[in-house]
Design an enzyme around this catalytic site. Structure first.
Site, PDB file in Angstrom:
ATOM      1  N   CYS A  79      36.654  32.094   0.472  1.00  0.00           N
ATOM      2  CA  CYS A  79      37.509  31.116  -0.213  1.00  0.00           C
ATOM      3  C   CYS A  79      37.242  29.678   0.217  1.00  0.00           C
ATOM      4  O   CYS A  79      37.198  28.769  -0.619  1.00  0.00           O
ATOM      5  CB  CYS A  79      38.985  31.473  -0.024  1.00  0.00           C
ATOM      6  N   HIS A 133      44.134  31.197   3.158  1.00  0.00           N
ATOM      7  CA  HIS A 133      43.459  31.287   1.863  1.00  0.00           C
ATOM      8  C   HIS A 133      43.624  29.968   1.124  1.00  0.00           C
ATOM      9  O   HIS A 133      44.669  29.319   1.206  1.00  0.00           O
ATOM     10  CB  HIS A 133      44.060  32.427   1.032  1.00  0.00           C
ATOM     11  N   HIS A 162      39.644  30.495  -7.264  1.00  0.00           N
ATOM     12  CA  HIS A 162      39.466  30.822  -5.843  1.00  0.00           C
ATOM     13  C   HIS A 162      38.557  32.033  -5.690  1.00  0.00           C
ATOM     14  O   HIS A 162      38.226  32.703  -6.672  1.00  0.00           O
ATOM     15  CB  HIS A 162      40.821  31.113  -5.193  1.00  0.00           C
TER      16      HIS A 162
END
Length: 205
Positions: free
Chosen positions: A112, A164, A176
């Site tokens: 990510c 994240h 993402h």
């Protein structure tokens, strides 16, 4: 007496010979390697376990699935120009479907924070730091109601905050590198992401 001594010596030699030959089995070699056993990569093992658990939670709680093909069509039918917004959208589309890989940084696999690094460098010519934690320290803190195109959105998916990061696209959507689906577009209104959202940062005004 001499014969008895010789017999004892003979049987002793036989026993010693037997131990030497039969004691060296394949499963337990007589001469072991002096090289120490390789230690398992604790971080990768831990990451693999977390990824498996997170993927299950994400698949179960991500109840606002986005039709990525529909989003793709809308983007591709926009007037062709070279502003940063369109560069970002086209870069996102070029990576959609790339598998998630912890530490990865290419079309073969990406994580990510590397995804957001790549998007920002290609779209805005801005080099972000490599880790999610470092990216969370950048720019201006933005409330959920103030989210705008290109803002970084952060989540706590592992118990470590933040863990994240994604790039906001507008209309409650963000791009993402998902552990379950690889690079994709998801909804901020998904139960999974609503529960884990922790904040956003604006890097580009």
């Amino acid at each position: 007496m001499k014969k008895e001594i010789n017999s004892i010596l003979f049987f002793g030699l036989l026993i010693l010979f037997g131990v030497t030959i039969f004691g060296c089995t394949a499963s337990e070699p007589r001469f072991r390697s002096k090289e120490p056993p390789k230690k398992p990569d604790v971080e990768l093992t831990k990451e693999y376990r977390f990824s498996s658990e997170i993927a299950k939670e994400e698949a179960a709680e991500d109840d606002r699935k986005v039709d990525v093909n529909s989003v793709r069509d809308k983007i591709l039918h926009r007037p062709d120009n070279t502003n940063s917004r369109d560069k970002l959208l086209l870069e996102v589309l070029s990576l959609v479907g790339t598998p998630y890989s912890y530490g990865g940084k290419s079309e073969n696999g990406i994580d990510c924070s590397m995804f957001s690094c790549r998007i920002y460098e290609k779209s805005f010519d801005i080099k972000l730091p490599r880790s999610t934690e470092e990216q969370y320290q950048l720019g201006k803190n933005i409330s959920l109601s103030e989210l705008d195109f290109g803002d970084l959105v952060f989540f706590n998916t592992t118990g470590r905050s933040p863990s994240h990061v994604g790039v906001y696209l507008g209309d409650d959507l963000f791009a993402h590198a998902s552990r379950s689906f690889g690079v994709t577009i998801s909804s901020m209104q998904s139960t999974y992401y609503q529960k884990r959202y922790i904040g956003a940062r604006r890097i580009v005004e």
